[in-house]
Design an enzyme around this catalytic site. Structure first.
Site, PDB file in Angstrom:
ATOM      1  N   HIS A 259       1.005  -1.141   0.320  1.00 58.69           N
ATOM      2  CA  HIS A 259       0.074   0.543   0.426  1.00 58.69           C
ATOM      3  C   HIS A 259       0.723   1.014  -0.417  1.00 58.69           C
ATOM      4  CE1 HIS A 259      -3.955   2.285   1.581  1.00 58.69           C
ATOM      5  NE2 HIS A 259      -2.814   3.300   1.842  1.00 58.69           N
ATOM      6  N   GLU A 260       1.615   1.177   0.798  1.00 60.50           N
ATOM      7  CA  GLU A 260       2.869   2.337   1.462  1.00 60.50           C
ATOM      8  C   GLU A 260       3.547   2.317  -0.254  1.00 60.50           C
ATOM      9  OE1 GLU A 260       1.146   4.585   2.492  1.00 60.50           O
ATOM     10  OE2 GLU A 260       0.377   3.225   4.263  1.00 60.50           O
ATOM     11  N   HIS A 263       1.780   4.631  -2.215  1.00 59.05           N
ATOM     12  CA  HIS A 263       2.158   5.797  -2.816  1.00 59.05           C
ATOM     13  C   HIS A 263       4.184   6.418  -2.944  1.00 59.05           C
ATOM     14  CE1 HIS A 263      -1.461   7.131  -0.475  1.00 59.05           C
ATOM     15  NE2 HIS A 263      -1.050   5.759   0.554  1.00 59.05           N
ATOM     16  N   GLU A 289      -3.985   7.343  -3.110  1.00 62.69           N
ATOM     17  CA  GLU A 289      -5.199   6.118  -2.476  1.00 62.69           C
ATOM     18  C   GLU A 289      -5.399   5.411  -3.587  1.00 62.69           C
ATOM     19  OE1 GLU A 289      -4.432   4.997   0.080  1.00 62.69           O
ATOM     20  OE2 GLU A 289      -4.777   6.893   1.170  1.00 62.69           O
TER      21      GLU A 289
END
Length: 495
Positions: A259-260, A263, A289
Site C-alpha cells: 500500500h505504502e 504512494h 489512494e
C-alpha cells in the site's frame, strides 16, 4: 523573471514543510519516548514559519506577477494555479488556528499511542473534542457555503463534497453487502490459518522490502521501516520514506508495505525538473489512494503476483508454509469481516470506510458526542459488518487519522478503490498478458503505464481532469464492482 522569483520564494516554504515531515517521520519511527514535548514545540515553530511564508505579502505579489506572465496551458501557468489554491486555503486560516492544530495533534498522537496500547479511550477523548472543534472552525473559515464536511474533504480531494462521498457509498454498499452475503452462504470455504500466527516481523519486513524493490521502488531513494501505523512521506523525489505496521497476519506487513509502496512509486515518479516546486508529487488523496490500493490489492493479491513471490516468502520462512500458489492466493483473498481496517479484505474494506465517514459527519454536525464515539462505532460495526469490537483498541482507537486532525480524509480510500479499478480496466486493455508478466516478475509494463499516464503529470492537472485523462470518465463504481464480482465469484465458485 517572475516565475524564477516565485520558485525561489516557494523553495523556502518547501524546505520548512520538508523539515516538518522529517520530524514527524522521526517521531513515529525513531524518536525516544521522552522526546514528545520538545518535538511538539519544534514542529509548532516550523509550522508557524511555513504559514507566514505561504501567506506572506512577498509571495502573494510574486504569485500575481507569475500568473500574469504565464502563457495559458503552460507548465508555468499550472504551477501558479497549484500554488494559488495552497495560498488561498492557507490565507483563510489564521496563524493561531494553524499553530493550535499543530500543537494539539502532536500531543494527541503521543496520547493515541498510549491510549491504543492500553485500551484507554477517555485519555484521548479531550484531544478528539478539540480537534473536531478545530475542524469545524476550519470549515467555517474556508466557507464553501455547503455542508460542514464539504470544505474538509475538499482539502484532501479538490472538488469533492459530502454528497459525492454519500453517492459513492450509495453505489457500492448494496453490491458489496450482497456479494459478501453470497460468499458466506454459498462460497467454497477458504482456510487462511497458515497466514496467521507469530511471524518474525523483521524477516517479514525484509521480505516486503525486497518485493518493493523488485517491483520498481528505488531503495536508493527510499526506505521501509516498521512503525505503529503505516504511512508514506517524502522530502524530495530522492528521499521517500515508507513505514509498515506489525501484525500477527502475513497480510499485515506485506499488504501495508505494498500500500505504502503505491504512494512511494507515485512520489518517486514525479518529474525531476518539478522536484521541490508546487507541481511535485501526487495531485490529491483519492488519486494517491488509487495507486496504493491498486498495488496493494489488484496487483498484490493477484494470482500472478504470488506465482512470482510465494517461493521467495517460503525461502524466507523455511517450513512455515505448505500452501501452493492457488491455495495461498485464496488464503490472502479470504473474505472475512474483521475489526481492523488496514488488514481488511478488499470487499469489506469499503464498509470500514463507510463507518468512519458517517461518524465524522455525525460528530461534526453534533449528532454524536465524542464521549459516545465508542458506542456509536460498535453499533455501526454490528450493523454493517456483523461484528462488535470487544475493545476500543480494536474499535475506535485503531486509526491514527483523527488524532492527527485529519477529518475528511477517510472517503478518499474508497474513492481510490474505484479510481484504481477504472485505471486497471484501461491498463489491462493496453497491456496484454498482465498476469503472465507478473508471474515472470516483469512489473515494468504496469509501472511504465502508470508512470506515463499518472505519475509524470505531478500536480499539473486537477484531480477530476487527471482521472478523465487516464480513464476516459470521472470516478465511477462500475469497473471496480465488475472487477470484484469477477475475482471473488471465481475464487469462491459462485454462479
Amino acid at each position: 523573471m517572475p516565475h524564477a522569483r516565485l520558485r525561489a520564494l516557494y523553495a523556502d516554504y518547501d524546505a520548512l514543510d520538508s523539515a516538518i515531515s522529517l520530524l514527524n517521520w522521526d517521531r513515529q519511527v525513531l524518536m525516544p519516548p521522552a522526546g514528545g514535548a520538545a518535538r511538539t514545540a519544534h514542529v509548532g515553530v516550523l509550522t508557524r514559519m511555513a504559514h507566514q511564508i505561504i501567506t506572506g505579502e512577498e509571495l502573494r505579489r510574486a504569485l500575481e506577477e507569475a500568473e500574469a506572465a504565464a502563457e495559458p496551458g503552460s507548465v508555468e501557468a499550472a504551477e501558479a494555479q497549484a500554488l494559488r489554491r495552497e495560498v488561498e486555503v492557507r490565507t483563510k486560516l489564521p496563524l493561531e488556528l494553524v499553530e493550535r492544530k499543530a500543537r494539539v495533534s502532536s500531543d494527541a498522537y503521543e496520547t493515541w499511542k498510549r491510549a491504543k496500547a492500553e485500551d484507554d479511550f477517555p485519555a484521548l477523548a479531550p484531544y478528539l473534542e478539540e480537534l473536531f472543534d478545530i475542524a469545524r472552525e476550519t470549515s467555517a473559515l474556508l466557507g464553501s457555503g455547503g455542508h460542514v464536511y464539504d470544505s474538509l474533504i475538499d482539502l484532501y480531494e479538490e472538488g469533492a463534497t459530502c454528497q459525492d462521498a454519500a453517492d459513492m457509498f450509495g453505489a457500492i454498499k448494496g453490491p458489496i453487502v450482497d456479494l459478501v452475503r453470497e460468499i458466506r452462504e454459498n462460497g467454497r470455504p477458504v482456510d487462511d490459518s497458515e497466514l496467521r500466527g507469530d511471524w518474525d516481523k523483521e524477516r517479514l519486513r525484509a521480505f516486503a522490502e525486497s518485493v518493493t524493490g523488485a517491483i520498481g521502488f528505488d531503495l536508493d531513494r527510499g526506505r521501509l521501516n516498521v512503525a505503529p501505523n503505516a504511512f508514506c512521506t517524502n522530502m524530495s523525489i530522492g528521499d521517500v520514506r515508507m513505514t509498515t505496521r506489525a501484525s500477527e497476519h502475513v497480510k499485515g506487513i506485506v499488504s501495508s508495505s505494498l500500500h505504502e509502496m503505491g504512494h512511494g512509486l507515485y512520489e518517486q515518479g514525479s518529474p525531476p525538473e518539478w522536484d521541490r516546486t508546487p507541481l511535485a508529487g501526487g495531485i490529491s488523496l483519492a488519486v494517491h489512494e488509487s495507486q496504493s490500493r491498486l498495488w496493494e490489492n489488484i496487483v498484490g493479491r493477484s494470482r500472478g503476483f504470488w506465482r512470482r513471490f510465494l517461493p521467495d516468502l517460503k525461502a524466507a520462512f523455511p517450513g512455515r508454509l505448505s500452501l501452493d500458489t492457488n491455495g495461498f492466493y485464496r488464503a490472502i483473498n479470504n473474505v472475512q469481516p474483521d475489526f481492523i481496517r488496514v488488514g481488511a479484505d478488499e470487499l469489506t474494506y469499503n464498509l470500514h470506510i463507510l463507518v468512519r465517514f458517517e461518524l465524522e459527519v455525525e460528530i461534526l454536525t453534533r449528532q454524536i458526542a465524542i464521549r459516545d464515539l465508542p458506542e456509536a462505532w460498535n453499533a455501526k460495526y454490528t450493523e454493517y459488518l456483523g461484528i462488535t469490537p470487544p475493545t476500543n483498541t480494536l474499535g475506535c482507537l485503531q486509526d491514527v487519522h483523527w488524532s492527527r486532525g485529519a477529518v475528511g480524509y477517510f472517503p478518499t480510500y474508497a474513492m481510490g478503490n474505484l479510481i484504481g479499478g477504472q485505471m486497471w480496466q484501461r491498463l489491462t486493455a493496453d497491456v496484454p498478458d498482465v498476469e503472465e508478466r507478473m508471474a515472470a516478475g516483469d512489473f515494468g509494463p504496469i509501472l511504465g503505464w502508470l508512470q506515463e499516464r499518472v505519475y509524470a503529470h505531478g500536480k499539473r492537472y486537477q484531480p477530476k481532469e487527471l482521472v478523465r485523462r487516464v480513464t476516459g470518465s470521472e470516478m465511477r463504481a462500475e469497473p471496480w464492482l465488475l472487477y470484484a464480482r469477477g475475482k471473488y465469484g471465481e475464487l469462491y465458485g459462485l454462479g
